[in-house]
Design a protein around this motif. Structure first.
Motif, PDB file in Angstrom:
ATOM      1  N   PHE A  14       0.856  -1.178   0.000  1.00  9.55           N
ATOM      2  CA  PHE A  14       0.000   0.000   0.000  1.00  9.55           C
ATOM      3  C   PHE A  14       0.896   1.233   0.000  1.00  9.55           C
ATOM      4  O   PHE A  14       1.699   1.439   0.908  1.00  9.55           O
ATOM      5  CB  PHE A  14      -0.894  -0.004   1.240  1.00  9.55           C
ATOM      6  N   HIS A  15       0.751   2.038  -1.057  1.00 11.16           N
ATOM      7  CA  HIS A  15       1.550   3.247  -1.246  1.00 11.16           C
ATOM      8  C   HIS A  15       0.650   4.448  -0.928  1.00 11.16           C
ATOM      9  O   HIS A  15      -0.294   4.714  -1.687  1.00 11.16           O
ATOM     10  CB  HIS A  15       2.025   3.380  -2.697  1.00 11.16           C
ATOM     11  N   SER A  48      -5.280   9.023  -0.471  1.00  7.47           N
ATOM     12  CA  SER A  48      -5.639   7.750  -1.105  1.00  7.47           C
ATOM     13  C   SER A  48      -4.431   6.809  -1.063  1.00  7.47           C
ATOM     14  O   SER A  48      -3.339   7.200  -0.637  1.00  7.47           O
ATOM     15  CB  SER A  48      -6.090   7.979  -2.552  1.00  7.47           C
ATOM     16  N   TYR A  49      -4.644   5.575  -1.490  1.00  8.22           N
ATOM     17  CA  TYR A  49      -3.581   4.573  -1.519  1.00  8.22           C
ATOM     18  C   TYR A  49      -3.562   3.890  -2.878  1.00  8.22           C
ATOM     19  O   TYR A  49      -4.619   3.540  -3.408  1.00  8.22           O
ATOM     20  CB  TYR A  49      -3.811   3.492  -0.454  1.00  8.22           C
ATOM     21  N   THR A  50      -2.367   3.700  -3.404  1.00  8.84           N
ATOM     22  CA  THR A  50      -2.179   2.865  -4.587  1.00  8.84           C
ATOM     23  C   THR A  50      -1.737   1.505  -4.077  1.00  8.84           C
ATOM     24  O   THR A  50      -0.889   1.417  -3.187  1.00  8.84           O
ATOM     25  CB  THR A  50      -1.118   3.464  -5.528  1.00  8.84           C
ATOM     26  N   ILE A  51      -2.321   0.445  -4.636  1.00  7.68           N
ATOM     27  CA  ILE A  51      -2.051  -0.913  -4.169  1.00  7.68           C
ATOM     28  C   ILE A  51      -1.420  -1.713  -5.295  1.00  7.68           C
ATOM     29  O   ILE A  51      -1.932  -1.727  -6.419  1.00  7.68           O
ATOM     30  CB  ILE A  51      -3.348  -1.615  -3.730  1.00  7.68           C
ATOM     31  N   ALA A  82      -9.168   1.152   0.490  1.00  4.01           N
ATOM     32  CA  ALA A  82      -8.011   0.522  -0.161  1.00  4.01           C
ATOM     33  C   ALA A  82      -7.962  -0.973   0.153  1.00  4.01           C
ATOM     34  O   ALA A  82      -7.659  -1.788  -0.721  1.00  4.01           O
ATOM     35  CB  ALA A  82      -6.722   1.207   0.268  1.00  4.01           C
ATOM     36  N   LEU A  83      -8.255  -1.348   1.382  1.00  6.78           N
ATOM     37  CA  LEU A  83      -8.285  -2.774   1.736  1.00  6.78           C
ATOM     38  C   LEU A  83      -9.367  -3.499   0.941  1.00  6.78           C
ATOM     39  O   LEU A  83      -9.157  -4.599   0.436  1.00  6.78           O
ATOM     40  CB  LEU A  83      -8.502  -2.946   3.240  1.00  6.78           C
ATOM     41  N   TYR A  84     -10.518  -2.866   0.837  1.00  2.00           N
ATOM     42  CA  TYR A  84     -11.611  -3.443   0.038  1.00  2.00           C
ATOM     43  C   TYR A  84     -11.212  -3.564  -1.435  1.00  2.00           C
ATOM     44  O   TYR A  84     -11.427  -4.593  -2.073  1.00  2.00           O
ATOM     45  CB  TYR A  84     -12.869  -2.577   0.190  1.00  2.00           C
ATOM     46  N   ASP A 142       6.698   5.206   4.515  1.00  2.00           N
ATOM     47  CA  ASP A 142       5.243   5.264   4.689  1.00  2.00           C
ATOM     48  C   ASP A 142       4.491   4.137   3.987  1.00  2.00           C
ATOM     49  O   ASP A 142       3.272   4.036   4.129  1.00  2.00           O
ATOM     50  CB  ASP A 142       4.663   6.612   4.236  1.00  2.00           C
ATOM     51  N   GLU A 143       5.154   3.299   3.205  1.00  2.00           N
ATOM     52  CA  GLU A 143       4.484   2.157   2.590  1.00  2.00           C
ATOM     53  C   GLU A 143       4.349   1.045   3.628  1.00  2.00           C
ATOM     54  O   GLU A 143       5.125   0.971   4.574  1.00  2.00           O
ATOM     55  CB  GLU A 143       5.270   1.610   1.398  1.00  2.00           C
ATOM     56  N   PHE A 144       3.366   0.195   3.418  1.00  2.00           N
ATOM     57  CA  PHE A 144       3.252  -0.991   4.261  1.00  2.00           C
ATOM     58  C   PHE A 144       2.712  -2.138   3.428  1.00  2.00           C
ATOM     59  O   PHE A 144       2.144  -1.942   2.356  1.00  2.00           O
ATOM     60  CB  PHE A 144       2.378  -0.736   5.495  1.00  2.00           C
TER      61      PHE A 144
END
Length: 125
Positions: A9-10, A16-19, A37-39, A73-75
């Protein structure tokens, strides 16, 4: 089939997040917030897996030893998706005559009625 893949997850400047999925190049999604983002990650993995199955392709195995370098900050989070074989199968069933007459009178599809009833039954299980 059940699939579990790591997703990175960026975070973006707008919240927002880019995955991305390191083991599935090209499988990318985006979510407006972390819950979204998880969804969206699960939806992307499901769509990717379903497409590959329909094409007769096999998804690569997820790397067991995850040593992905993450930027600040990514995970990474593991995402699970389960596909089902939706191809129709022909089954013979027996129902009381009065039920068959009601189905016909109402212009219903017996197959659809049975599918809806089974879907409801399985969702409560």
């Amino acid at each position: 089939m059940e699939y579990v893949y790591p997703a990175v997850f960026h975070p973006n400047a707008n919240g927002s997040y880019t995955i991305t999925f390191p083991d599935l190049p090209g499988c990318i999604s985006e979510g407006k917030s972390l819950p979204n983002a998880l969804y969206m990650a699960q939806a992307a993995l499901f769509d990717w897996a379903e497409f590959m199955e329909e094409e007769g392709e096999t998804l690569p195995a997820a790397a067991q030893d995850r040593a992905t370098a993450l930027e600040q900050d990514e995970f990474m989070n593991y995402i699970r998706a389960e596909t089902k074989d939706n191809r129709a199968v022909r089954r013979n069933i027996s129902i009381p005559r009065w039920m068959d007459e009601q189905v016909s009178r109402r212009g219903l599809s017996l197959s659809r009625v049975v599918q809806d009833a089974l879907t409801e039954r399985f969702s409560r299980a």
